[in-house]
Every structure is written in structure tokens, then in C-alpha cells.
Design a protein around this motif. Structure first.
Motif, mmCIF file in Angstrom:
data_model
loop_
_atom_site.group_PDB
_atom_site.id
_atom_site.type_symbol
_atom_site.label_atom_id
_atom_site.label_comp_id
_atom_site.label_asym_id
_atom_site.label_seq_id
_atom_site.Cartn_x
_atom_site.Cartn_y
_atom_site.Cartn_z
ATOM 1 N N THR A 384 21.674 41.350 46.260
ATOM 2 C CA THR A 384 22.886 41.178 46.223
ATOM 3 C C THR A 384 23.326 39.638 46.004
ATOM 4 N N LEU A 385 24.119 39.564 45.108
ATOM 5 C CA LEU A 385 24.722 38.194 44.686
ATOM 6 C C LEU A 385 25.943 37.937 45.502
ATOM 7 N N THR A 386 26.194 37.209 46.416
ATOM 8 C CA THR A 386 27.474 37.028 47.305
ATOM 9 C C THR A 386 28.215 35.764 46.615
ATOM 10 N N VAL A 387 29.680 36.163 46.514
ATOM 11 C CA VAL A 387 30.344 34.934 45.647
ATOM 12 C C VAL A 387 31.760 34.892 46.409
ATOM 13 N N ASN A 388 32.302 33.676 46.658
ATOM 14 C CA ASN A 388 33.638 33.683 47.034
ATOM 15 C C ASN A 388 34.594 33.888 46.245
ATOM 16 N N ASN A 389 35.508 35.069 46.856
ATOM 17 C CA ASN A 389 36.453 35.845 45.682
ATOM 18 C C ASN A 389 37.561 35.025 45.516
ATOM 19 N N SER A 390 37.701 33.776 46.209
ATOM 20 C CA SER A 390 38.882 32.815 45.655
ATOM 21 C C SER A 390 38.561 31.860 44.382
ATOM 22 N N VAL A 391 37.269 32.055 44.043
ATOM 23 C CA VAL A 391 36.712 30.971 43.266
ATOM 24 C C VAL A 391 36.557 31.421 41.867
ATOM 25 N N ALA A 405 20.633 39.416 33.535
ATOM 26 C CA ALA A 405 19.275 39.376 34.532
ATOM 27 C C ALA A 405 18.923 40.999 34.349
ATOM 28 N N LYS A 406 19.716 41.903 34.095
ATOM 29 C CA LYS A 406 19.386 43.488 33.949
ATOM 30 C C LYS A 406 18.089 43.526 32.821
ATOM 31 N N ALA A 407 18.329 43.012 31.953
ATOM 32 C CA ALA A 407 17.320 43.169 30.796
ATOM 33 C C ALA A 407 15.948 42.457 31.387
ATOM 34 N N ALA A 408 15.895 41.913 32.259
ATOM 35 C CA ALA A 408 14.816 41.064 32.719
ATOM 36 C C ALA A 408 14.124 41.757 33.763
ATOM 37 N N GLY A 409 14.891 42.890 34.356
ATOM 38 C CA GLY A 409 14.201 43.535 35.479
ATOM 39 C C GLY A 409 14.967 43.402 36.828
ATOM 40 N N PHE A 410 16.183 42.954 36.749
ATOM 41 C CA PHE A 410 16.695 42.593 37.938
ATOM 42 C C PHE A 410 18.096 43.430 38.027
ATOM 43 N N ASP A 411 18.382 44.261 39.288
ATOM 44 C CA ASP A 411 19.400 45.029 39.742
ATOM 45 C C ASP A 411 20.224 44.125 40.481
ATOM 46 N N VAL A 412 21.445 43.568 40.169
ATOM 47 C CA VAL A 412 22.280 42.780 40.800
ATOM 48 C C VAL A 412 23.537 43.450 41.146
ATOM 49 N N THR A 413 23.702 43.686 42.687
ATOM 50 C CA THR A 413 24.893 44.018 43.234
ATOM 51 C C THR A 413 25.787 42.670 43.584
ATOM 52 N N ILE A 414 27.175 42.727 43.139
ATOM 53 C CA ILE A 414 27.893 41.621 43.292
ATOM 54 C C ILE A 414 28.791 41.958 44.592
ATOM 55 N N ASP A 415 28.978 41.025 45.568
ATOM 56 C CA ASP A 415 29.687 41.274 46.602
ATOM 57 C C ASP A 415 30.437 40.109 46.759
ATOM 58 N N ALA A 416 31.852 40.146 46.411
ATOM 59 C CA ALA A 416 32.783 39.169 46.493
ATOM 60 C C ALA A 416 33.719 39.191 47.770
ATOM 61 N N VAL A 417 33.399 38.096 48.538
ATOM 62 C CA VAL A 417 34.215 38.121 50.063
ATOM 63 C C VAL A 417 35.118 36.887 50.104
ATOM 64 N N ASN A 418 35.736 36.864 50.988
ATOM 65 C CA ASN A 418 36.937 35.877 51.111
ATOM 66 C C ASN A 418 36.216 34.420 51.874
ATOM 67 N N SER A 419 37.001 33.442 51.642
ATOM 68 C CA SER A 419 36.390 32.087 52.016
ATOM 69 C C SER A 419 35.719 32.204 53.488
ATOM 70 N N SER A 420 36.213 32.891 54.267
ATOM 71 C CA SER A 420 35.820 32.555 55.689
ATOM 72 C C SER A 420 34.563 33.320 55.827
ATOM 73 N N ALA A 421 34.400 34.501 55.255
ATOM 74 C CA ALA A 421 33.302 35.287 55.312
ATOM 75 C C ALA A 421 31.988 34.763 54.315
ATOM 76 N N PHE A 422 32.421 33.830 53.516
ATOM 77 C CA PHE A 422 31.350 33.166 52.482
ATOM 78 C C PHE A 422 30.788 32.161 53.441
ATOM 79 N N GLN A 423 31.744 31.580 53.973
ATOM 80 C CA GLN A 423 31.194 30.402 54.626
ATOM 81 C C GLN A 423 30.281 30.705 55.882
ATOM 82 N N ALA A 424 30.758 31.755 56.569
ATOM 83 C CA ALA A 424 30.101 32.539 57.609
ATOM 84 C C ALA A 424 28.815 32.763 57.085
ATOM 85 N N GLY A 425 28.822 33.547 56.202
ATOM 86 C CA GLY A 425 27.423 33.992 55.548
ATOM 87 C C GLY A 425 26.536 32.923 55.179
#
Length: 541
Positions: A384-391, A405-425
């Protein structure tokens, strides 16, 4: 106004916004010399550096409501670049001047005792000494992690008299980095007279109080109105050490949508917009609707990988992912020419810089697949690739990574979270991987190399430890001047460890993602990438 005023009702917010726009815009085109509107994506999570030091909005708040003993000198840009900091030159803010002993171990700071805090109290040596104590005493403070071995304890600071303090360092070679630290927001000086009113037995440094109460610094602005999630209004501090700012009032409004922030500058309803999409910046500049600056940037997009758990515990997986990322496509499709490949996290302008053997990451899907196969992987690597949804640029970059990255054998799930959750994580080190746009505020080589990799540090996002890295940095610190060629060979060795182990994948260097109305003057690029409001003015000023 010395007490912060909160507007909590939706009706009050709407009225406040209407008044602001009416005061700042004439026909949606001109800028008021007395008030600027800045539109941004979020607000700081806390007003206390010791409990919430990271994030763009936090850094900009700390810069403009606080002040340090020194700052890096601001110099004119060349070759079309904006005014910016000279990392190797220091000038006083709260210290009018400083002297260095003949052995290079003692620095004496002569304070500007006419400087006033945003609470209206004059600066004294007691403010400096108590501030240093707080920075090292509070358990959640990152200061001890980012300052070692240059500044390791508050006892290095001593009061001589009410207007003079000294700092001692263990080695002459530590002086440059120590001065660099003192020039940035981590070493802002606090108003002890104000904060001691709020000390309790359970909160001996008034940290809890300062999380939600803003005016205890010596900055250019006080925060006079705070509407959570909506807007913050700053008023110029007439007692600021560098003089009262020309812009008397800053209205910082939260506008979640990046396109709307861009349009507000385009229409003249805002003077500055931050955290924009590069595509919108390019459009504004092409249409001559706003100023977009080029700078000697130190900001990079990077992907910290958790090295102690999950798929990236295996260095082979980290190395494979580094080859799987589509760097050129990110530069082209997301940043539209406002990004460049990154081969070193140190400034190549340093006199002792050594680039031998360092190279930027490159895309090689076949190489990525080969590394995974050699390591025994036969199925896709899921993470899982986590990203701040405000950026917005980072959200777009995440999609490019997911696809490439899919072509190289990576299955990436994007998790966009708010700023507070991102900093906490980040603080909890709970992300497999995350995307950030960051920088080292202090540009001294040992600081840059240690910043995100000090063992036990709350900002060591990858949770990465390396004896080889630590030794290279220690050897560099023992080699003399931090920017000397002898030390430079060790900084080079440290970077080679990071490039080999890939605890963090550095994707590119990026230009600032802000835009300024055409009649705004005074933008200075700083190593912390935030805007110094005290320098702003209208072109006709």
C-alpha cells in the motif's frame, strides 16, 4: 490583538470570507498593500513544534509566528532564479550580532532586547535559555534527534547577562552546522514571560497549552483569528526584530481543491496560492496571470519504505522497486518541466562536494524483474502506497507509480488520507510506503545525511539503521570543516550506502508549487520551502 479569536460558526466564516475578499481585491485584479490573501490546502496540526514539527503548513506557521537567533542571508538570484538563501552566510534576527572565540568553540550572541514577542514582551536571555531547555526536555520533541552531535544538550547555552548568551560546541568543525540549526524554526525562541503563565505541574513547559494557543513567539506576525478547517488571520507584529512587515494582515484560507486555489490567484481574489498542480502553475505563467518562480531547489519527492516489516524488509524488493518507478514519465506528466532527476541529496554547490559514483535512479523494468526473480519471488509484490490527499502532485505521482510498477511485478494499492491521518501514520511508522515532498531545512551535509536515518528518531520514516552509514557520517564529522573536501569523501560514502540500500527512493527534485499575483514582491526561496511573509510587499511599495 493579543488573544487569539476563534470563529466557530459557518455563518461567521462566510461573513469573514466576504469581508476579506472585499478588502483585498478591487475588481478582482489589484492587490491591497495592507492585506494579502493566501490560499492553502490545510492548516497546521498543532501550534507547538515540540509535538507536531512536520508538514508544509506547520513549517510556514512556525516561520511566521516565531523567530530564531539567526537566519541565512537572503541574496539575489541569478540566471532567472528568485531571491534565495545563502546557506553559508548568517545574519542576526533576535541576535543583533555574534562573536566566535579564537578556538572556534564558543559563540557569543548579543541579543536585540528591543524585539517584542507577539504577546508584547521584550526579548531577554531568559527566553533563549528556557526555550533551549524546552526543546530538549519534551519527550515528543525531535530537536535532540536532528541536532546531534552538534547540539546535544541545553547546557551548551549559558546566560551571560540579560542581553547576552553563549553557545559552546565540542569541536570547531561543529560550528557551521550549529549555526545552521540556530537559523531555522527548530530553534525558534519562545516568550518565557508568556508561557510561564500556563505552566502546570503536569505540563512544566506549557506544551499542552501551546498546542492550541499560538502567540508565544517573536515572529513577524501574531495569529489573531483561527477558524479550524477554514481560515487563519495574521496581524503584523510592530515589535518584530527585523521591523514591522509591510503587509499588515495575512488571511490564510483553506481551499481544498488545487484548481480552485489556482483560479483564485488568476482572478485576483488571492495574492498567493500554495500546493498547486504543476500543470496549473505552467498555465498561469503562460497566460501571464501569475508569477511562478524558479529557484535553486532542495525539495525532493521521495518514497520512504518501511525496512523493518512488510515487503520492504527485504533489500532486494527495495532495489527492484527503485528500478520499476517511471521517473521520466513523472517528471513529464506530473511536473511539466518543473522537476529534475536527483542523483545526490547534498548540495552540489558545497565547496567540498564529491559526486564520484553517485547516480540518479533509472527506470529498468527488466532489471527490476530480474532482481525479484533472483531473490526467489514468483508472484506480484503487494503493498500500500499512502499519500496525503491534500497534495495534488503527490496523488498524481502515486498513480504514475502504480501504473508503471505493475509491469515489473508490483501490485500497488493507493491509500489517499487527510493531512492529520498522514502525519499520524508517519509518526507511527505504520505505512508500507508513502510519498512525500520534503527537504532538509539545514543544508549542512552531516545534517542532511542524518536527518531521516538517525536510530530511534520519530522522523526516521523507513525505520532504517546502518552501521556503514553511521560510520561514514561519524568519520565525516571528525574530518574537519563540514563543507571541506576531506569531509566530502565521507559524505560521498554515506550517500553510496543510501543508494545501495534504498531505504528511501528519491524520485526527483521539484520546484516550489506556489504562484504569486503579478503585483506581489518579496518572494524568497528558503531551505524550508515556506514563504517568509515579512518580506512580502506590493510592487508599488
Amino acid at each position: 490583538m493579543r488573544n487569539i479569536r476563534r470563529i466557530l460558526s459557518a455563518a461567521a466564516v462566510a461573513v469573514a470570507g466576504a469581508v476579506v475578499l472585499g478588502a483585498c481585491s478591487s475588481g478582482g485584479a489589484s492587490t491591497s498593500a495592507s492585506t494579502f490573501v493566501i490560499v492553502t490546502a490545510a492548516q497546521p496540526a498543532s501550534f507547538s513544534y515540540e509535538t507536531s514539527a512536520t508538514g508544509y503548513e506547520a513549517a510556514e506557521f512556525f516561520k511566521n509566528t516565531g523567530a530564531s537567533l539567526l537566519r541565512n542571508k537572503y541574496v539575489a538570484g541569478t540566471d532567472g532564479q528568485a531571491e534565495h538563501e545563502d546557506y553559508n552566510a548568517f545574519q542576526g534576527i533576535l541576535a543583533k550580532s555574534y562573536d566566535v572565540s579564537s578556538d572556534g568553540l564558543t559563540y557569543t550572541f548579543h541579543l536585540d532586547t528591543d524585539a517584542e514577542s507577539t504577546a508584547g514582551n521584550k526579548l531577554t536571555a531568559d527566553d533563549v535559555i528556557w526555550s533551549m531547555e524546552r526543546k530538549f526536555a519534551v519527550k515528543t520533541s525531535i530537536v535532540s534527534f536532528i541536532s546531534a552531535p552538534f547540539i546535544t544538550k541545553p547546557d551548551q547555552f549559558t546566560k551571560v547577562d540579560d542581553s547576552t548568551v553563549t553557545m559552546t560546541v565540542a569541536k570547531k568543525s561543529y560550528g557551521y552546522t550549529a549555526l545552521s540549526l540556530l537559523s531555522n524554526v527548530s530553534y525558534n525562541v519562545y516568550d518565557y514571560t508568556e508561557l510561564k503563565k500556563h505552566i502546570t505541574s503536569s505540563d512544566p513547559y506549557a506544551v499542552k497549552w501551546s498546542e492550541t494557543n499560538a502567540n508565544f513567539g517573536f515572529g513577524a506576525y501574531e495569529l489573531t483569528t483561527y477558524t479550524p478547517g477554514e481560515q487563519m488571520i495574521y496581524t503584523a507584529n510592530p515589535g518584530y526584530a527585523e521591523g514591522e512587515p509591510k503587509v499588515k494582515r495575512i488571511v490564510q484560507r483553506v481551499v481544498a481543491d488545487a484548481g480552485q486555489r489556482s483560479n483564485l490567484v488568476k482572478s485576483g481574489d488571492a495574492q498567493i496560492a500554495t500546493q498547486l498542480r504543476p500543470a496549473d502553475q505552467v498555465a498561469l505563467a503562460d497566460e501571464k496571470k501569475a508569477q511562478v518562480f524558479d529557484v535553486p531547489t532542495n525539495a525532493y519527492v521521495y518514497m520512504p519504505l518501511l525496512t523493518t516489516d512488510g515487503p520492504f524488509k527485504d533489500v532486494a524488493v527495495r532495489r527492484a522497486l527503485a528500478y520499476a518507478i517511471p521517473y521520466d514519465k513523472i517528471n513529464e506528466n506530473v511536473y511539466h518541466g518543473r522537476a529534475a532527476s536527483i542523483s545526490t541529496i547534498l548540495s552540489s554547490a558545497d565547496p567540498g562536494f564529491d559526486a564520484d559514483g553517485l547516480k540518479a535512479n533509472e527506470t529498468d523494468v527488466a532489471k527490476a524483474k530480474s532482481i525479484l526473480a533472483d531473490a526467489g519471488y514468483t508472484s506480484d509484490i503487494k503493498f500500500t502506497l499512502t499519500v496525503n490527499n491534500s497534495v495534488p502532485d503527490l496523488n498524481e505521482t502515486a498513480v504514475q507509480i502504480q501504473t508503471g510498477a505493475k509491469a515489473a511485478g508490483f501490485d500497488v494499492t493507493i491509500d489517499a488520507v487527510n493531512s492529520s491521518a498522514f502525519q499520524a501514520g508517519l509518526a507511527a511508522k505504520s505505512f508500507d510506503a508513502s510519498l512525500g515532498r520534503d527537504y532538509a531545512v539545514v543544508q549542512s551535509p552531516p545534517y542532511v545525511l542524518s536527518l531521516f536515518y538517525t536510530a530511534g528518531s520519530p522522523i526516521n520514516w523507513p525505520n532504517f539503521e546502518s552501521d556503514a552509514l553511521d560510520k561514514a557520517i561519524a568519520d565525516g564529522n571528525a574530518a574537519g570543516e563540514a563543507t571541506g573536501s576531506k569531509a566530502g569523501t565521507y559524505w560521498n560514502a554515506a550517500q553510496k550506502v543510501l543508494q545501495d540500500q534504498q531505504p528511501t527512493i528519491y524520485i526527483n527534485y521539484v520546484q516550489p508549487l506556489n504562484a504569486f499575483a503579478n503585483d506581489v514582491d518579496g518572494y524568497v526561496f528558503r531551505s524550508d520551502n515556506v514563504i517568509d511573509y515579512s518580506q512580502l510587499s506590493v510592487s508599488s511599495d
